[in-house]
Write a protein that holds these residues in place. Structure first.
Motif, PDB file in Angstrom:
ATOM      1  N   LEU A   1       8.252 -16.545  27.624  1.00  0.00           N
ATOM      2  CA  LEU A   1       9.271 -15.689  27.006  1.00  0.00           C
ATOM      3  C   LEU A   1       9.320 -14.339  27.687  1.00  0.00           C
ATOM      4  CD1 LEU A   1       8.655 -16.215  23.197  1.00  0.00           C
ATOM      5  CD2 LEU A   1      10.721 -16.805  24.460  1.00  0.00           C
ATOM      6  N   GLU A   2       8.152 -13.819  28.007  1.00  0.00           N
ATOM      7  CA  GLU A   2       8.076 -12.471  28.585  1.00  0.00           C
ATOM      8  C   GLU A   2       6.684 -12.283  29.156  1.00  0.00           C
ATOM      9  OE1 GLU A   2       7.729  -9.194  25.881  1.00  0.00           O
ATOM     10  OE2 GLU A   2       6.483 -10.308  24.489  1.00  0.00           O
ATOM     11  N   PHE A   3       6.592 -11.285  30.048  1.00  0.00           N
ATOM     12  CA  PHE A   3       5.284 -10.788  30.469  1.00  0.00           C
ATOM     13  C   PHE A   3       5.133  -9.372  29.942  1.00  0.00           C
ATOM     14  CE2 PHE A   3       5.753 -13.773  34.155  1.00  0.00           C
ATOM     15  CZ  PHE A   3       4.623 -14.515  33.886  1.00  0.00           C
ATOM     16  N   ASN A   4       3.922  -9.028  29.523  1.00  0.00           N
ATOM     17  CA  ASN A   4       3.580  -7.641  29.261  1.00  0.00           C
ATOM     18  C   ASN A   4       2.428  -7.299  30.188  1.00  0.00           C
ATOM     19  OD1 ASN A   4       5.439  -7.229  27.105  1.00  0.00           O
ATOM     20  ND2 ASN A   4       4.082  -8.407  25.785  1.00  0.00           N
ATOM     21  N   CYS A   5       2.400  -6.059  30.659  1.00  0.00           N
ATOM     22  CA  CYS A   5       1.384  -5.688  31.653  1.00  0.00           C
ATOM     23  C   CYS A   5       0.201  -5.004  30.979  1.00  0.00           C
ATOM     24  CB  CYS A   5       2.016  -4.801  32.704  1.00  0.00           C
ATOM     25  SG  CYS A   5       2.767  -3.332  32.016  1.00  0.00           S
ATOM     26  N   ARG A   6      -0.107  -5.414  29.757  1.00  0.00           N
ATOM     27  CA  ARG A   6      -1.078  -4.735  28.898  1.00  0.00           C
ATOM     28  C   ARG A   6      -1.528  -5.730  27.851  1.00  0.00           C
ATOM     29  NH1 ARG A   6       1.991  -4.834  24.582  1.00  0.00           N
ATOM     30  NH2 ARG A   6       4.204  -5.026  24.955  1.00  0.00           N
ATOM     31  N   MET A   7      -2.490  -5.342  27.028  1.00  0.00           N
ATOM     32  CA  MET A   7      -2.842  -6.199  25.890  1.00  0.00           C
ATOM     33  C   MET A   7      -1.770  -6.049  24.812  1.00  0.00           C
ATOM     34  SD  MET A   7      -6.939  -6.079  25.324  1.00  0.00           S
ATOM     35  CE  MET A   7      -6.975  -7.531  24.285  1.00  0.00           C
ATOM     36  N   GLY A   8      -1.733  -6.998  23.895  1.00  0.00           N
ATOM     37  CA  GLY A   8      -0.770  -6.922  22.801  1.00  0.00           C
ATOM     38  C   GLY A   8      -1.271  -5.996  21.704  1.00  0.00           C
ATOM     39  N   ASP A   9      -0.329  -5.459  20.957  1.00  0.00           N
ATOM     40  CA  ASP A   9      -0.665  -4.683  19.767  1.00  0.00           C
ATOM     41  C   ASP A   9       0.176  -5.283  18.657  1.00  0.00           C
ATOM     42  OD1 ASP A   9      -1.192  -2.814  17.829  1.00  0.00           O
ATOM     43  OD2 ASP A   9      -0.860  -1.077  19.111  1.00  0.00           O
ATOM     44  N   PRO A  10      -0.382  -5.954  17.676  1.00  0.00           N
ATOM     45  CA  PRO A  10      -1.765  -5.884  17.189  1.00  0.00           C
ATOM     46  C   PRO A  10      -2.714  -6.994  17.663  1.00  0.00           C
ATOM     47  CG  PRO A  10      -0.414  -6.975  15.548  1.00  0.00           C
ATOM     48  CD  PRO A  10       0.492  -6.676  16.720  1.00  0.00           C
ATOM     49  N   GLU A  11      -2.382  -7.804  18.665  1.00  0.00           N
ATOM     50  CA  GLU A  11      -3.288  -8.888  19.049  1.00  0.00           C
ATOM     51  C   GLU A  11      -4.677  -8.370  19.456  1.00  0.00           C
ATOM     52  OE1 GLU A  11      -0.130  -8.559  19.990  1.00  0.00           O
ATOM     53  OE2 GLU A  11       0.751 -10.450  20.658  1.00  0.00           O
ATOM     54  N   THR A  12      -4.696  -7.190  20.114  1.00  0.00           N
ATOM     55  CA  THR A  12      -5.964  -6.623  20.597  1.00  0.00           C
ATOM     56  C   THR A  12      -7.001  -6.491  19.479  1.00  0.00           C
ATOM     57  OG1 THR A  12      -4.725  -5.375  22.218  1.00  0.00           O
ATOM     58  CG2 THR A  12      -6.949  -4.592  21.759  1.00  0.00           C
TER      59      THR A  12
ATOM     60  N   LEU B   1      -2.916  -9.047  31.755  1.00  0.00           N
ATOM     61  CA  LEU B   1      -1.593  -9.654  31.855  1.00  0.00           C
ATOM     62  C   LEU B   1      -1.382 -10.495  30.596  1.00  0.00           C
ATOM     63  CD1 LEU B   1       1.025 -10.263  33.465  1.00  0.00           C
ATOM     64  CD2 LEU B   1      -0.149 -12.268  34.379  1.00  0.00           C
ATOM     65  N   TYR B   2      -0.287 -10.247  29.930  1.00  0.00           N
ATOM     66  CA  TYR B   2       0.005 -10.908  28.661  1.00  0.00           C
ATOM     67  C   TYR B   2       1.242 -11.747  28.867  1.00  0.00           C
ATOM     68  CZ  TYR B   2       2.047 -10.538  23.805  1.00  0.00           C
ATOM     69  OH  TYR B   2       2.637 -10.744  22.584  1.00  0.00           O
ATOM     70  N   ALA B   3       1.105 -13.069  28.766  1.00  0.00           N
ATOM     71  CA  ALA B   3       2.269 -13.950  28.814  1.00  0.00           C
ATOM     72  C   ALA B   3       2.609 -14.337  27.386  1.00  0.00           C
ATOM     73  CB  ALA B   3       1.964 -15.197  29.650  1.00  0.00           C
TER      74      ALA B   3
ATOM     75  N   THR C   1       9.935  -6.497  15.172  1.00  0.00           N
ATOM     76  CA  THR C   1       9.140  -5.257  15.198  1.00  0.00           C
ATOM     77  C   THR C   1       8.208  -5.340  16.403  1.00  0.00           C
ATOM     78  OG1 THR C   1       7.245  -6.146  14.012  1.00  0.00           O
ATOM     79  CG2 THR C   1       9.083  -5.335  12.662  1.00  0.00           C
ATOM     80  N   GLY C   2       7.365  -4.351  16.566  1.00  0.00           N
ATOM     81  CA  GLY C   2       6.327  -4.423  17.595  1.00  0.00           C
ATOM     82  C   GLY C   2       5.260  -5.459  17.256  1.00  0.00           C
ATOM     83  N   GLY C   3       5.198  -5.884  15.994  1.00  0.00           N
ATOM     84  CA  GLY C   3       4.193  -6.858  15.554  1.00  0.00           C
ATOM     85  C   GLY C   3       3.630  -6.430  14.209  1.00  0.00           C
TER      86      GLY C   3
ATOM     87  N   HIS D   1       2.945 -11.807  14.715  1.00  0.00           N
ATOM     88  CA  HIS D   1       4.066 -12.035  13.796  1.00  0.00           C
ATOM     89  C   HIS D   1       5.057 -10.914  14.034  1.00  0.00           C
ATOM     90  CE1 HIS D   1       0.743 -14.226  12.105  1.00  0.00           C
ATOM     91  NE2 HIS D   1       1.485 -14.761  11.158  1.00  0.00           N
ATOM     92  N   LYS D   2       6.150 -11.206  14.745  1.00  0.00           N
ATOM     93  CA  LYS D   2       7.045 -10.122  15.198  1.00  0.00           C
ATOM     94  C   LYS D   2       8.038  -9.668  14.131  1.00  0.00           C
ATOM     95  CE  LYS D   2       6.458  -9.908  19.987  1.00  0.00           C
ATOM     96  NZ  LYS D   2       6.276 -11.182  20.693  1.00  0.00           N
ATOM     97  N   ARG D   3       8.385 -10.553  13.199  1.00  0.00           N
ATOM     98  CA  ARG D   3       9.404 -10.170  12.207  1.00  0.00           C
ATOM     99  C   ARG D   3       8.791  -9.319  11.106  1.00  0.00           C
ATOM    100  NH1 ARG D   3      14.540 -12.397  12.651  1.00  0.00           N
ATOM    101  NH2 ARG D   3      14.572 -13.857  14.412  1.00  0.00           N
TER     102      ARG D   3
HETATM  103  N1  GLY Z   1       2.560  -7.666  19.747  1.00  0.00           N
HETATM  104  C1  GLY Z   1       3.434  -7.820  20.822  1.00  0.00           C
HETATM  105  C2  GLY Z   1       3.252  -6.907  21.920  1.00  0.00           C
HETATM  106  O1  GLY Z   1       2.287  -6.186  22.009  1.00  0.00           O
HETATM  107  O2  GLY Z   1       4.111  -6.885  22.799  1.00  0.00           O
END
Ligand code: GLY
Ligand code: AMP
Length: 443
Positions: free
Chosen positions: A304-315, A289-291, A246-248, A234-236
């Motif tokens: 939408l984007e790639f992240n080269c790491r796990m998500g925070d707070p998804e992890t 790899l986070y799509a 936000t970052g999440g 939830h980014k907002r």
């Molecule tokens: N929660 C989104 C991110 O880690 O980029």
């Protein structure tokens, strides 16, 4: 449990280093420490939570070369990198050059996240579905493009911006203002604090996509891909997805929007062509790899984007559901031996609620005493992010302070359990969303 087996001589005595100091790294360290093969886990630099955990040891080093020297001197068996900054700074390259086992992408591969222009061009070249876009260094051309395309439209700074470099502009005025921020003229200055990539300021302007977002994260050793459980962030800042990005602010796993059909499509259209494309381009992808996917009501997906790491707070919720030995899996991946590995998941749902500091995201206040914190259990854990211990007292030290994460039989129960944890936390100015998981409740 069905995971890669560690080499016999290393059972029970692996030394693991986790790089980073946020909630994601607390969760990684917490999970790695549970591996039967692991004897010791350091977290560099860690946070107040990893400091207070008797099972973990903080290491106050952030410089890449100093970390590598420390890892060599202490015969670290596996290094796992949490955040994007050390990856983009070449930590993996430095560790590998000295024969250390490290899990993460090289500096070149991390461009999938660190440069929006790189990742958009990569997706276009390899036929990976994404929003139509154009790239600009000239503000006048960017303004003209926005006038031609109309709103809503999305403006993204090219460079790492800690989740603040994207403006989803619902009006033309907002889009023009975003360009003025991100392609600053000398008079205006760099108000966003975006770290521009070499070559100076650049923006990507792209088509606005509608649908529901999901986080699709995989483990990769260069060729073999192992998807993690699905999740949604939830980014907002505010309830009902209002307020600034936000970052999440919270996340849960699994994400029902990722049906088996969407899962197949994500692997076939996004993940596998990305891994094959990076290998074909001579930049094999290793690491998480986070799509970030947008799933349309018709079940189509765009990246939408790639992240080269796990998500925070998804992890935090994802790892709460992982039953496999994470150290064994990541060591196998670091050795390019992921083939044949499977992951076991708790079939329950996990949900995490971020507790943010007063003033987050624009100007988070630091130094508020954390006066109440519930006791963790196997099914409910408050992971730390922006916390530190000062004179024996736990204080806030960043924007996202804690993530109260709990398991439950379904989303509703996980939500109730997570908010029960939240009720036991207190610090001045604490803000949090009351509706984490709401999109999954009505399915
Ligand atoms: N929660 C989104 C991110 O880690 O980029
Ligand atoms: P990004 O860092 O590119 O993932 O963007 C951050 C957030 O902005 C995403 O999670 C979306 O919520 C939103 N966003 C980014 N690109 C788009 C787009 N093309 N259309 C709609 N929303 C977007």
């Amino acid at each position: 449990m069905s995971t890669a087996s560690p080499t016999p001589q290393s059972v029970g005595n692996l030394k693991v280093l986790v790089v980073g100091g946020g909630g994601r790294e607390h969760a990684l360290a917490w999970k790695l420490r549970q591996s039967p093969s692991v004897a010791q886990v350091w977290v560099a630099p860690g946070n107040g939570g990893t400091e207070r955990d008797a099972q973990l040891t903080n290491l106050p080093i952030t410089d890449v070369v100093a970390l590598r020297e420390w890892a060599q001197a202490h015969a670290v068996d596996l290094t796992v990198v949490g955040p994007e900054a050390p990856l983009a700074a070449g930590l993996v390259d430095e560790f590998r050059a000295h024969g250390l086992a490290v899990f993460g992408p090289t500096q070149a591969a991390a461009q999938l996240e660190s440069s929006k222009a790189f990742s958009k061009a990569f997706m276009q070249r390899h036929g990976i579905p994404t929003a139509a876009y154009d790239t600009f260094t000239d503000a006048a051309l960017a303004h003209a493009y926005i006038d031609r395309m109309g709103a809503p439209i999305v403006v993204k700074a090219d460079g790492l911006a800690a989740g603040k470099g994207v403006v989803v502009a619902m009006t033309l005025a907002e889009a023009h203002e975003a360009v003025d921020f991100m392609l600053p003229t000398e008079a205006a200055g760099n108000k966003f604090g975006v770290q521009h990539n070499a070559g100076g300021a650049r923006v990507v302007i792209e088509e606005f996509l509608q649908g529901e977002e999901a986080s699709f994260i995989v483990v990769c050793d260069g060729h073999t891909v192992l998807p993690l459980a699905t999740s949604q962030d939830h980014k907002r800042l505010l309830d009902a997805d209002q307020g600034p990005n936000t970052g999440g602010m919270g996340a849960y796993s699994p994400a029902p929007v990722v049906t088996p059909a969407v899962h197949d499509k994500a692997m076939r259209e996004v993940i596998l062509p990305t891994i094959a494309g990076m290998a074909a381009d001579g930049i094999p992808y290793t690491g998480f790899l986070y799509a970030g996917l947008m799933v349309t009501p018709a079940g189509d997906i765009k990246t939408l984007e790639f992240n080269c790491r796990m998500g925070d707070p998804e992890t935090q919720p994802i790892l709460m559901r992982l039953q496999s030995d994470l150290a064994a899996v990541l060591l196998a991946a670091a050795r390019q031996q992921l083939a044949g590995t499977e992951l076991q998941w708790d079939s329950r749902c996990a949900l995490g609620v971020v507790l943010a500091a007063h003033g987050y995201p624009l100007s988070p206040r630091k130094g508020d005493a954390i006066t109440a914190l519930p006791t963790d259990s196997a099914e409910a854990v408050v992971f730390h992010a922006g916390t530190q211990v000062v004179n024996g007292q736990l204080q806030t030290s960043g924007g996202r302070v804690l993530c109260a994460t709990a398991l439950g039989a379904d989303v509703r129960q996980a939500q109730a359990n997570a908010y029960a944890l939240v009720a036991g936390v207190n610090f001045a100015g604490m803000q949090f969303r009351k509706d984490i998981g709401y999109l999954a409740l009505d399915r």
